[in-house]
Design an enzyme around this catalytic site. Sequence first.
Site, PDB file in Angstrom:
ATOM      1  N   ASP A 554       0.829  -1.219   0.000  1.00  0.00           N
ATOM      2  CA  ASP A 554       0.000   0.000   0.000  1.00  0.00           C
ATOM      3  C   ASP A 554       0.850   1.250   0.000  1.00  0.00           C
ATOM      4  O   ASP A 554       0.538   2.246  -0.675  1.00  0.00           O
ATOM      5  CB  ASP A 554      -0.915  -0.008   1.221  1.00  0.00           C
ATOM      6  CG  ASP A 554      -1.972  -1.103   1.141  1.00  0.00           C
ATOM      7  OD1 ASP A 554      -2.179  -1.640   0.036  1.00  0.00           O
ATOM      8  OD2 ASP A 554      -2.591  -1.398   2.189  1.00  0.00           O
ATOM      9  N   GLU A 580      -2.444  -3.110  -8.800  1.00  0.00           N
ATOM     10  CA  GLU A 580      -1.252  -2.288  -8.991  1.00  0.00           C
ATOM     11  C   GLU A 580      -1.249  -1.647 -10.368  1.00  0.00           C
ATOM     12  O   GLU A 580      -0.217  -1.188 -10.848  1.00  0.00           O
ATOM     13  CB  GLU A 580       0.013  -3.146  -8.816  1.00  0.00           C
ATOM     14  CG  GLU A 580       0.266  -4.178  -9.893  1.00  0.00           C
ATOM     15  CD  GLU A 580      -0.510  -5.474  -9.686  1.00  0.00           C
ATOM     16  OE1 GLU A 580      -0.227  -6.441 -10.392  1.00  0.00           O
ATOM     17  OE2 GLU A 580      -1.418  -5.518  -8.819  1.00  0.00           O
TER      18      GLU A 580
END
Length: 673
Positions: A554, A580
């Site tokens: 994150d 992602e």
Amino acid sequence: MSDAKVDGAEAASLPLQSWMQPAAPRSVSRRFLPWASAAYLLIALATSVVVLAEEYRAARNDLLFEFTMHEAALRQPLASALLGPGTRALETVVEEIATIPRLTGIIVTDHSSRQVLLARGIVEDGASHTILIGKDGVVGPVGRAIRLIRHTFPVVYRYEDRSVTLGEAELFADTAEILRRVASRAAIVVGALIIQAAALWLMFTHLTRRTLSQPLARLIERVDGVGLDRGNEVQLREAAGGDELTVLEDAVAEMTRRVSFEFRRLVEGSIQGMIVLQDGKARFANQAAAEMLGIGRPEDLVALPSMLDFLPSKGWKRAAQLCERLQAKAGATLRLSVPAVRRDGTETWLQVHVQQIHWRGKPGLMAALMDITPLKRAQAELETSERCFRQMFTNHRAIMVLVDPKSGQIRDVNLAAQAFYGYEREEFLSLNLSMLDTTERLSHSSSRERRHRLKDGTVRSVEVSETPITIGDGLQVQFAIVQDITERRRMEDELRRQATYDPLTGVVNRRHFLDRGITEIDRRRRYRHPLSLLMLDLDRFKLINDAHGHAAGDVALKQVVKILTPLLRETDVLARVGGEEFVALLPDTDCAGATILAERLRKAVAETAIAAGGVRLPVTVSIGIASDVGESEEIIEEAMDRADGALYRAKNAGRNRVELAKPPRPLFGGDGI
């Protein structure tokens, strides 16, 4: 005329024409004719004056009665006009007054100071106190005094069970208006006098011996046509034994009596009650007055010892004072509404117009009555309704405001509004609604949503529902209900943000990106501007999650967004479309510009040290470029698929590189049709 005598019984069976049998015509000396003719003309003139006077009085009473009917409609508008700000309310009242026929003018004066508050068509000469009428219907002296008929009534405004006398209004009518109403009758009378004078003049020019038998016969035929009783026939017949001019005089007197009888019959048949009072006792009453007081016949009403029996005990003293005031002032009139007790004990309301008259040689009062009980009941119901509305308006928990629709001035507020805004009621009445409104309109709100500033400076989001209503004396206001939606608006904004932006990185999500993509493709096709798209994916991101944990992943995603955002323009759209995976839409950017930007983004990510938990993370990004987005009817999803294909070629070629996608496939394939 025959000398034979006829008794009363015989006379009762004879028509009037039988009086004038063609007996030997009587001789009339030349010396007697001028005096007889003059006497005849004087009698005819007097009779005509009496008839015209009665006609004038009837027309005058009709006019006063019309003003009585208009009084109720003018009382409240005048009071509202005197209380209301500005001149618009006065202009409205003047327009209302202009619709009243035969009204010459109006003056409204202050009750205590006698100052003129409103004057229309009338001005008072300060030196002689003579009422003058302007020729053009506006205020201004013209140097000509005209007799007027006045009707005075108080202007009272009732509000919250309190009565406040503001002043007195006087309605004026020129007597010329009444004279015009009786002009046709006067023309007939004058014409008859002229004809009679001409006939007498012709008699003087004829022979000395003339007879009046034929004119008298025609006159008696006309008298006979109005229907005399037999007693009068006998009297006229007995008088015929004397001078014929005496008979003529008696016939004219009988015609006058008959006209008076017809006038009295009209009064007795009127739907308006009429009573003549002398010393508190009824001397004359018509049927309408008897029915209003619950008495079957007018004779029973006249037989009562006093009219005070019909007034409540609390009204005796006031009635006595009013009667004394009227009798003390000659020609005085009075108009008032009083309660009365009918014979069966029920209470009724009467509107009474009293004026001083002479009845059979003695002073008295003429009272015109109108039953206004239904009007009083309607007023009581209206007052009850207004009190209920006032209580509901004042004590309701909702925020309520009354606003002038033209100026925006606040007219009234309830307790909830005072508690919400922090202002007292007196402070509110000096404010304009625009002083509270801090925004014209919110971008995502309905037309009813506003932002209002409170007294302490706090700005709250409110929703205003308005509807026009009429209150008081026909006053038009906007009834506004204000609802505090600040908390609801905050929650809606939060939900909107969550539906639009990615909660982790703060960039827009896939759904919002697709909407923007459709908009930009439409703009590109309309203006023929270039449009490119970048598909970005973090290299070996799964290894980062497996080796360092999802928290580190994150952090990597947030740091990459922080690196990319400064390198993009405000018109560019960066979105997170996968775990992602990111996509960037580049308006007004061709293939060369997109390639340069993609290489700059790749290099910035590769050269920036990204650490999580004290550990440096090896983060790089692969980028696929799709240029000419929207060409050949291509949609945004197809452009993303092209860029995604280029992205995976970059992945397969070793990662941390930029690859260019193939141009969009033509709509019909090949080189066209």
